[in-house]
Motif scaffolding. Structure first.
Motif, PDB file in Angstrom:
ATOM      1  N   PRO B 194       0.720  -1.319  -0.122  1.00  0.00           N
ATOM      2  CA  PRO B 194       0.178   0.084  -0.227  1.00  0.00           C
ATOM      3  C   PRO B 194       0.942   1.304  -0.070  1.00  0.00           C
ATOM      4  O   PRO B 194       0.348   2.340  -0.666  1.00  0.00           O
ATOM      5  CB  PRO B 194      -0.902  -0.140   1.287  1.00  0.00           C
ATOM      6  CG  PRO B 194      -0.594  -1.602   1.460  1.00  0.00           C
ATOM      7  CD  PRO B 194       0.365  -2.371   1.053  1.00  0.00           C
ATOM      8  N   LYS B 195       2.156   1.399   0.306  1.00  0.00           N
ATOM      9  CA  LYS B 195       2.835   2.314   0.640  1.00  0.00           C
ATOM     10  C   LYS B 195       3.082   2.850  -0.652  1.00  0.00           C
ATOM     11  O   LYS B 195       3.487   4.122  -1.140  1.00  0.00           O
ATOM     12  CB  LYS B 195       4.476   2.225   1.315  1.00  0.00           C
ATOM     13  CG  LYS B 195       3.894   2.346   2.771  1.00  0.00           C
ATOM     14  CD  LYS B 195       5.242   2.204   3.672  1.00  0.00           C
ATOM     15  CE  LYS B 195       5.076   2.099   4.912  1.00  0.00           C
ATOM     16  NZ  LYS B 195       5.788   1.238   5.808  1.00  0.00           N
ATOM     17  N   ASP B 196       3.502   1.746  -1.536  1.00  0.00           N
ATOM     18  CA  ASP B 196       3.897   2.236  -2.882  1.00  0.00           C
ATOM     19  C   ASP B 196       2.540   2.772  -3.684  1.00  0.00           C
ATOM     20  O   ASP B 196       2.820   3.763  -4.419  1.00  0.00           O
ATOM     21  CB  ASP B 196       4.260   0.848  -3.879  1.00  0.00           C
ATOM     22  CG  ASP B 196       5.421   0.135  -3.388  1.00  0.00           C
ATOM     23  OD1 ASP B 196       6.245   1.101  -2.788  1.00  0.00           O
ATOM     24  OD2 ASP B 196       5.929  -0.837  -3.397  1.00  0.00           O
ATOM     25  N   GLU B 197       1.508   2.155  -3.415  1.00  0.00           N
ATOM     26  CA  GLU B 197       0.086   2.944  -3.993  1.00  0.00           C
ATOM     27  C   GLU B 197       0.023   4.360  -3.715  1.00  0.00           C
ATOM     28  O   GLU B 197      -0.037   5.092  -4.604  1.00  0.00           O
ATOM     29  CB  GLU B 197      -0.967   2.064  -3.595  1.00  0.00           C
ATOM     30  CG  GLU B 197      -1.032   0.850  -4.249  1.00  0.00           C
ATOM     31  CD  GLU B 197      -2.289  -0.035  -3.754  1.00  0.00           C
ATOM     32  OE1 GLU B 197      -3.130   0.614  -3.061  1.00  0.00           O
ATOM     33  OE2 GLU B 197      -2.578  -0.942  -4.237  1.00  0.00           O
ATOM     34  N   ILE B 198       0.277   4.361  -2.292  1.00  0.00           N
ATOM     35  CA  ILE B 198       0.276   6.034  -1.743  1.00  0.00           C
ATOM     36  C   ILE B 198       1.230   6.870  -2.808  1.00  0.00           C
ATOM     37  O   ILE B 198       0.925   7.859  -3.082  1.00  0.00           O
ATOM     38  CB  ILE B 198       0.344   6.110  -0.316  1.00  0.00           C
ATOM     39  CG1 ILE B 198      -0.853   5.298   0.423  1.00  0.00           C
ATOM     40  CG2 ILE B 198       0.574   7.478   0.020  1.00  0.00           C
ATOM     41  CD1 ILE B 198      -0.835   5.028   1.683  1.00  0.00           C
ATOM     42  N   LEU B 199       2.265   6.277  -2.837  1.00  0.00           N
ATOM     43  CA  LEU B 199       3.719   7.244  -3.373  1.00  0.00           C
ATOM     44  C   LEU B 199       3.195   7.515  -4.720  1.00  0.00           C
ATOM     45  O   LEU B 199       3.350   8.557  -5.457  1.00  0.00           O
ATOM     46  CB  LEU B 199       4.795   6.326  -3.419  1.00  0.00           C
ATOM     47  CG  LEU B 199       5.819   7.156  -4.224  1.00  0.00           C
ATOM     48  CD1 LEU B 199       6.336   8.411  -3.533  1.00  0.00           C
ATOM     49  CD2 LEU B 199       7.097   6.245  -4.480  1.00  0.00           C
ATOM     50  N   THR B 200       2.488   6.557  -5.458  1.00  0.00           N
ATOM     51  CA  THR B 200       2.146   6.659  -6.822  1.00  0.00           C
ATOM     52  C   THR B 200       0.846   7.642  -6.942  1.00  0.00           C
ATOM     53  O   THR B 200       1.159   8.581  -7.935  1.00  0.00           O
ATOM     54  CB  THR B 200       1.417   5.143  -7.406  1.00  0.00           C
ATOM     55  OG1 THR B 200       2.447   4.417  -7.064  1.00  0.00           O
ATOM     56  CG2 THR B 200       1.272   5.564  -9.015  1.00  0.00           C
ATOM     57  N   VAL B 201       0.027   7.713  -5.887  1.00  0.00           N
ATOM     58  CA  VAL B 201      -1.095   8.707  -6.071  1.00  0.00           C
ATOM     59  C   VAL B 201      -0.387  10.077  -5.953  1.00  0.00           C
ATOM     60  O   VAL B 201      -0.521  10.828  -6.503  1.00  0.00           O
ATOM     61  CB  VAL B 201      -1.993   8.466  -4.868  1.00  0.00           C
ATOM     62  CG1 VAL B 201      -3.008   9.296  -4.685  1.00  0.00           C
ATOM     63  CG2 VAL B 201      -2.964   6.953  -5.088  1.00  0.00           C
ATOM     64  N   GLU B 202       0.630  10.030  -4.974  1.00  0.00           N
ATOM     65  CA  GLU B 202       1.130  11.521  -4.544  1.00  0.00           C
ATOM     66  C   GLU B 202       1.770  11.927  -5.735  1.00  0.00           C
ATOM     67  O   GLU B 202       1.637  13.109  -6.255  1.00  0.00           O
ATOM     68  CB  GLU B 202       2.334  11.310  -3.477  1.00  0.00           C
ATOM     69  CG  GLU B 202       1.581  11.332  -2.214  1.00  0.00           C
ATOM     70  CD  GLU B 202       2.676  11.115  -1.109  1.00  0.00           C
ATOM     71  OE1 GLU B 202       3.848  11.292  -1.396  1.00  0.00           O
ATOM     72  OE2 GLU B 202       2.312  11.008  -0.003  1.00  0.00           O
ATOM     73  N   THR B 203       2.584  11.057  -6.524  1.00  0.00           N
ATOM     74  CA  THR B 203       3.364  11.381  -7.806  1.00  0.00           C
ATOM     75  C   THR B 203       2.362  11.850  -9.158  1.00  0.00           C
ATOM     76  O   THR B 203       2.402  13.008  -9.408  1.00  0.00           O
ATOM     77  CB  THR B 203       3.797  10.220  -8.406  1.00  0.00           C
ATOM     78  OG1 THR B 203       4.689   9.662  -7.438  1.00  0.00           O
ATOM     79  CG2 THR B 203       5.110  10.613  -9.427  1.00  0.00           C
TER      80      THR B 203
END
Lengths: 237, 234
Positions: B194-203
């Motif tokens: 999920p942390k990767d997903e959140i980073l992607t959303v931020e990007t």
């Protein structure tokens, strides 16, 4: 000719102080804030989106639906009765008519563009402020439009032609007072709103409209600047 | 007298005279009036030879034939599924285009797609009244399982995808996520962590916010690196 000096010390062709901003309501597709003197207008645009009830849909062109609303506390201290009224219905209607000549309604058949205009504070010229805010909000929403619309009130106060009347001038008790709100489309030089309240001679009216055109041009520049300011690069980051 | 009043990549507003003279041609977002070309959209001007056009910076999705979009199943009726596309117009996915199986009359269509499912689907026709016909036949078109959905402005989609998909593939590799960007501004993101997903959303939200400023790719690269991700070159 009793009215030699304006009550707030402006020149006769001088507008009140204008402040404009774009993109202030995050949920809306487009939004704008327009302040002229003590009159403040917020406009939010949603759409094009599907239109219900279905019988309102027009398969040939889209519909522009405006809603003008003065907030209960927006007047000079006496509470404005909330909810729709004869006056707000009328102003919503003239706002629609003022804006539709520039919006390309054929682009979205069967759909609607909703424009909501809210006024938290008013001191005359509220429909003009509303139209200015709405036209900026429409542009911000990415709707195809031929031009921006700017609006301003002109008029006569006791024999003196003035631009952008405030409430004290509208309520001036001596002599004839006329208040003529106009909306102006600069690229075609047309007026898309022309109403009048009061008494004015034809000659004076023509002079006043010319002054209105000039003032509208000033407002257009402010509106354009505000739309561009949203995208100015922040180099400090 | 012929002249262009604006520079390339400048912001223009509706009603602004972009160029004067008959030797320039109006592209998207520009109309001609007499001798002059006037903007009818808020956006960035692009001057491509003789053609002047505007890249919009905002606006709702307008359906176009051939676009791959992400839609949500809204309803099921006799002949297929009706899909929400993030535009003002209804979209239909007929039984014939929904699946290559033979579907018996009166069969339970929820076996294929149920209400609330997200689909990667392609627009194969748009009528004059902007009614949308969808199909599931084509490479990569499928029902989406799991992951998360993000809504962005449709006018920013080309920036998120990048030239030949360079931007999105950079994000995919760096953040170790699976990303599908629909032309209608719906983005689907799925990663193991999920942390990767959140980073992607931020990007992606950062791209949406800063897309009109030049040097976007380098800035996004820097952003991903500052989060401790390794960004491989093209």
């Amino acid at each position: 000719m009793a009215y030699k000096k304006r009550l707030d010390g402006r020149k006769f062709d001088e507008l009140r102080k204008i402040d404009a901003k774009v993109g202030i309501i995050k949920n809306a597709d487009g939004s704008a804030y327009f302040r002229i003197g003590k009159t403040v207008a917020y406009a939010a645009v949603y759409g094009p989106r599907d239109l219900y009830p279905k019988f309102l849909q027009d398969p040939k062109k889209g519909i522009l639906r405006c809603n003008y609303n003065m907030m209960p506390f927006s007047g000079a201290g006496n509470r404005v009765r909330p909810g729709p009224s004869r006056r707000s219905r009328e102003i919503s209607y003239v706002t629609e008519n003022a804006l539709s000549p520039v919006v390309n309604l054929e682009d979205f058949p069967n759909a609607v563009v909703d424009v909501f205009i809210e006024l938290p504070q008013t001191d005359a010229g509220s429909r003009c402020a509303g139209i200015c805010a709405a036209s900026m909000a429409l542009a911000d929403a990415g709707i195809i439009m031929k031009d921006l619309v700017s609006a301003v009130a002109v008029g006569i106060v006791d024999g003196q032609i003035c631009v952008d009347l405030n409430y004290d001038e509208e309520a001036h008790e001596e002599g004839d007072v006329a208040d003529v709100p106009v909306a102006f489309i600069p690229s075609t030089g047309e007026f898309s709103l022309l109403q009048m309240d009061g008494k004015i001679k034809k000659k004076d009216l023509m002079k006043a409209l010319e002054m209105g055109k000039k003032a509208a041009q000033t407002i257009i520049d402010v509106q354009r600047k505000a739309l561009k300011a949203k995208f100015e690069v922040d180099n400090n980051e | 007298m012929e002249k262009v009043n604006v520079k390339d990549k400048e912001i223009v507003v509706p009603g602004e005279v972009v160029a004067v003279g008959m030797s320039y041609l109006p592209g998207q977002g520009i109309y001609r009036k007499g001798d002059s070309l006037i903007a009818s959209l808020l956006g960035l001007v692009r001057i491509e030879g003789k053609v002047i056009k505007i890249l919009p910076v905002s606006g709702k999705y307008l359906p176009k034939r051939g676009d791959v979009i992400i839609g949500k199943v809204k309803d099921i009726n006799f002949s297929g599924w009706s899909v929400q596309t993030n535009s003002a117009y209804p979209a239909m996915l007929s039984m014939k285009d929904g699946s290559s199986d033979f579907i018996r009359r009166g069969a339970d269509l929820t076996r294929y797609f149920n209400i609330g499912d997200y689909l990667v689907t392609k627009i194969y026709n748009v009528t004059s009244q902007n009614l949308i016909d969808l199909t599931m036949k084509g490479p990569g078109l499928r029902k989406l399982e799991g992951g998360r959905i993000l809504h962005v402005s449709p006018s920013k989609v080309p920036r998120i995808i990048g030239k030949q998909g360079s931007m999105v593939s950079m994000i995919k590799k760096a953040a170790n996520c699976n990303v599908i960007v629909g032309q209608n501004g719906v983005v689907w993101i799925k990663g193991a962590d999920p942390k990767d997903e959140i980073l992607t959303v931020e990007t992606i939200l950062k791209i949406e916010k800063e897309s009109h400023i030049s040097g976007l790719t380098d800035r996004i690269k820097g952003f991903l690196e500052s989060k401790g991700k390794k960004v491989t070159g093209e």
